[in-house]
Structure formats: C-alpha cells, structure tokens
Design an enzyme around this catalytic site. Structure first.
Site, mmCIF file in Angstrom:
data_model
loop_
_atom_site.group_PDB
_atom_site.id
_atom_site.type_symbol
_atom_site.label_atom_id
_atom_site.label_comp_id
_atom_site.label_asym_id
_atom_site.label_seq_id
_atom_site.Cartn_x
_atom_site.Cartn_y
_atom_site.Cartn_z
ATOM 1 N N ASP A 221 1.028 6.278 -1.077
ATOM 2 C CA ASP A 221 1.164 6.876 -2.405
ATOM 3 C C ASP A 221 0.829 8.369 -2.404
ATOM 4 O OD1 ASP A 221 1.911 4.454 -3.373
ATOM 5 O OD2 ASP A 221 0.231 4.196 -4.757
ATOM 6 N N SER B 199 -5.716 -7.166 2.415
ATOM 7 C CA SER B 199 -6.886 -6.688 1.678
ATOM 8 C C SER B 199 -7.202 -5.220 1.987
ATOM 9 C CB SER B 199 -8.079 -7.595 2.004
ATOM 10 O OG SER B 199 -9.167 -7.339 1.147
ATOM 11 N N LYS C 233 -2.965 -9.592 -0.323
ATOM 12 C CA LYS C 233 -4.254 -9.999 -0.912
ATOM 13 C C LYS C 233 -4.852 -8.798 -1.631
ATOM 14 C CE LYS C 233 -8.878 -11.764 -0.052
ATOM 15 N NZ LYS C 233 -9.515 -10.668 -0.811
#
Length: 441
Positions: free
Chosen positions: A315, A304, A329
């Site tokens: 990224d 999460s 998740k």
C-alpha cells in the site's frame, strides 16, 4: 436426591453469575441506552437446558465425569464455536504459547488451524522435523497415530502432536493432487526457531528470510541487514524479503519489520468492539536500506503478521509483492489470563492495511503472480553450437588482456552459482530487482 441437589445448586450458581454479569453490563450502559435489546435479556431457557444436559451427563454417562472436566469442556466448546482461532488454554497450554513467541518450544514445527473438523497445515516452520519430513502448506491431517482428528478440538490435537523430543508420531495426511492419504512419520524435537536468515544472492543484492514473527524479529532483521551491507562493502541495490510459509506471530514484530523500510505513513490499524482493540501504528522516519527497491515473496502459507508486512509495503508503494495469494488471517487474538492460571485466547479485532483493506478471509493479492515451479539446469547436450572463435582463421580480439583467463574463470563461477539457485521465485525476484536498478541508474 443428593445429585439432584448438586445440579440445582450448580444451576443457581450459573444463573446468579450470569445475572450479576448481565446486570453489571446493563447498569453500566443504562445512561447510554434507553431500551434494552433482546440480546441483553437473560437466556433462562437456554441456561435451564444447559443444566439439564449437565445433570443427564453426570447421572447417565457410561463413566463418571468430574464437574471440573465438564465445565472446562463447556468453556472450550463455547470458544471454539466462535472462530478457528479463539480457544481456552489451560495453564500448561498457556505456558507453551508464551514459549512459542520467544522462539523455543517442543513439537513438530508446524502452524495449524482447523478446517471442516480436520487439522489444516498453515505452514511448516523452517528447519524443523515437519519441514524435513515433507509436510506442506494446505495438508489436511486426518489421523494422529491411530486417533482420528475428526471431533477433536485444535487444542487437543496440538497437545497430541507435542511430546518428548526423540519420540515419533505418525501423521495421516490428505494432500491435494494425491490419490491416497499419505503416511508421514515425524520424530519430535525441541523447536528452536531462528526467525531471520540472510545471505547475499550476488554482489549488491541481498536476501532476507523471515520464518516467523517473534519478540526479537525486528531487532534480528536490522542486524541481518547490517551484516549484508558489511559483506557487500556498502549499501545494497536491492533486497528480496521472503515471507513464504510464514504463519505470523507477534503483531509488534510485524510493525517493526514494516517500519524498518517505510519512512512515514500508516503501517496497519485494527478495529474491534472494545475501546482498546482500536489501534493505529505509524512509521518512524528511517529506512535501513535507504530507499533501495524491495521484492516481497508470499504464498498461501503466508499468514497474519506476514500479511501485515506485505500489505503495508504494498500500500505504501515501497515493495513489489510477487508469488501467490496469501492465507487471509486478518484477525487479532488477545490473550486474557484467568484467575486459575489459564487463559482465554479471544478474537477481538480485525487487521486493516493502510488503504483500508481487510486481510480477513481475503489475503494479500500479489502484484505479480507466480506459479509453483522449480528451476533445473538444462542437461548438457552433445551438440555444441559453433561460435566465431571456432571458425578457421578468425580474427583475434584486439582488446584481449593477459587476465582474460581469470575473467573467464570468474564468469564460469558466477554461472555455476546462478545454476545452483533453483528457487524460481527468488530467481524471478532477483531478476526484477536488477531491472528496477537498471531503470533507476
């Protein structure tokens, strides 16, 4: 006769409630939709079946059951059938959830989910009874004391695991690689989670461990980095950010942690069916370690919010991610309080990394994969290799100084500290940081 009348009244009440809700939705959307779809039609037959079963339970079940319990259980079943994270929280459970996000609650200290009817450990929380007892990520809990977990809801299982501090519970655990189930006794305690810990690995290189994302985690991270800089008497040359076995937590905390290291661009965005479920979070122009390289550690217990941070830093090319593929998740749960003091925890959106990757059921793939191994010092051998200094009549070092003995002692101390660093992943992260630092001199 009276019982049949009560069930009939209940049926009419449910029908009326669903009718009002459905019609309200249909009337609100009438201008935007020309033809009603089949999904908008009122499921009269299903409602009739529901009331029929409700009546049979009231009439035929071996023991009397209150209307309140039956309806509450029906709500729980409706939500648990959606996904492992949606749930109905009674007032007590709702309060416990709020306590958990602030960093103090009672229990064992594990983040769990449901898998095939059993309680699966996402990760044990640092410095808690569960971690000290040896509970590991991926463990399947099949019994709580003498009660089988199969058939329980996650909420019921968590309720059993929580209890008075000092009381004990016996967990029967199935673990991959073990031939027989393990019996693990854990003593409950007040769980006070300190979400951020830090230390210097060696000069110029810091280490920060985030065990969960709470409301103050972003602020605690900044304080920890400031302390590391002060201890180092200057800026850091590199940082290890440890998110292993971090089950997640508050979304805003994950955004704050990511923002601390990213100067610009997208951190994370969410998409769902309702308008307010679509959110975008962008970085502010600051970096608390001023561009120093970062290595982020993740494993299968990173879930999460920790996956949001790892995905954002990956990224944005701000960090190297090493370890294992994360838990996966990538869904957003919204807490919706109800009029009776309870709440509904409902999945309303999915997380996406800046490049558009969905975390859900995929996880974050590390840039460098690491196996789960542990460093151990090599036993001292009776054979000592011969060196130049051992040869007869060897030349002395022309640059030898009076403080050589002190330098040797300091060198030995550093070697001892390195040998004490038995965490393979941290060791590899530190080595990588040193390599990056050398390349950018």
């Amino acid at each position: 006769m009276l019982k049949k009348k009560s069930v009939f009244i209940l049926f009419l009440g449910i029908m009326l409630g669903v009718f009002v809700a459905t019609c309200g939705s249909v009337f609100a959307d009438r201008d935007n939709a020309e033809v009603a779809t089949d999904t908008e039609a009122l499921p009269f037959e299903d409602l009739r079946t529901f009331t029929e079963i409700f009546g049979r339970i009231k009439r035929d079940y071996v023991e009397p059951v209150s209307d309140k319990k039956l309806l509450e259980d029906a709500i729980r079943g409706m939500l648990s059938g959606l996904d492992p994270h949606s749930a109905y929280l009674i007032a007590e459970e709702y309060q416990e959830l709020k306590e958990g996000t602030t960093g103090q609650f009672g229990g064992l200290g594990i983040e769990v989910t449901m898998e095939n009817g059993f309680v699966k450990v996402v990760s044990p929380i640092d410095d808690t009874p569960a971690q000290r007892a040896g509970i590991k990520t991926g463990d399947l809990i099949v019994r709580l004391d003498d009660q089988p977990v199969k058939g329980m809801s996650l909420t019921d299982a968590v309720k059993i695991m929580r209890g008075e501090p000092g009381s004990k519970i016996l967990l029967t655990v199935v673990r991959e690689g073990e031939e027989a189930p393990l019996k693990i006794t854990i003593t409950r305690d007040i769980i006070k989670v300190k979400s951020v810990k830090s230390r210097m690995l060696e000069k110029d290189y810091g280490y920060v461990r985030i065990s969960s994302f709470q409301s103050r985690t972003g602020e605690s991270l900044k304080e920890a980095i400031a302390d590391l800089k002060k201890e180092n008497a200057g800026n850091l040359k590199g940082l290890v950010l440890d998110l292993r076995n971090n089950p997640g937590g508050v979304l805003n905390a994950a955004v704050e942690v990511s923002d601390a290291f990213i100067k610009s661009g997208l951190i994370v965005y969410t998409e769902g069916r309702i308008e307010n479920s679509e959110m975008r979070f962008n970085a502010s122009p600051d970096d608390i370690i001023e561009g120093a390289p970062i290595v982020v550690l993740i494993n299968a217990g990173s879930a999460s919010a920790s996956e949001i941070v790892a995905g954002a830093l990956q990224d944005q090319k701000r960090a190297v991610i090493i370890g294992e593929k994360s838990f996966g998740k990538g869904s957003v749960q919204t807490i919706l309080p109800t009029s009776n003091g309870a709440a509904v925890k409902l999945t309303t959106a999915r997380y996406y990394t800046p490049s558009g990757r969905s975390i859900q059921a995929e996880g974050i793939e590390p840039d460098i994969a690491l196996a789960r191994v542990k460093l151990e010092s090599v036993d001292k051998s009776e054979f000592v290799p011969v060196k130049e200094s051992d040869l007869s009549h060897h030349l002395t070092n022309g640059n030898k100084r009076k403080d050589d003995k002190t330098n040797v002692e300091q060198s030995e101390k550093v070697k001892e500290e390195i040998l004490e660093l038995k965490d393979y992943a941290v060791h590899e992260a530190l080595t990588l940081l040193k390599g990056i630092s050398i390349m950018h001199r």
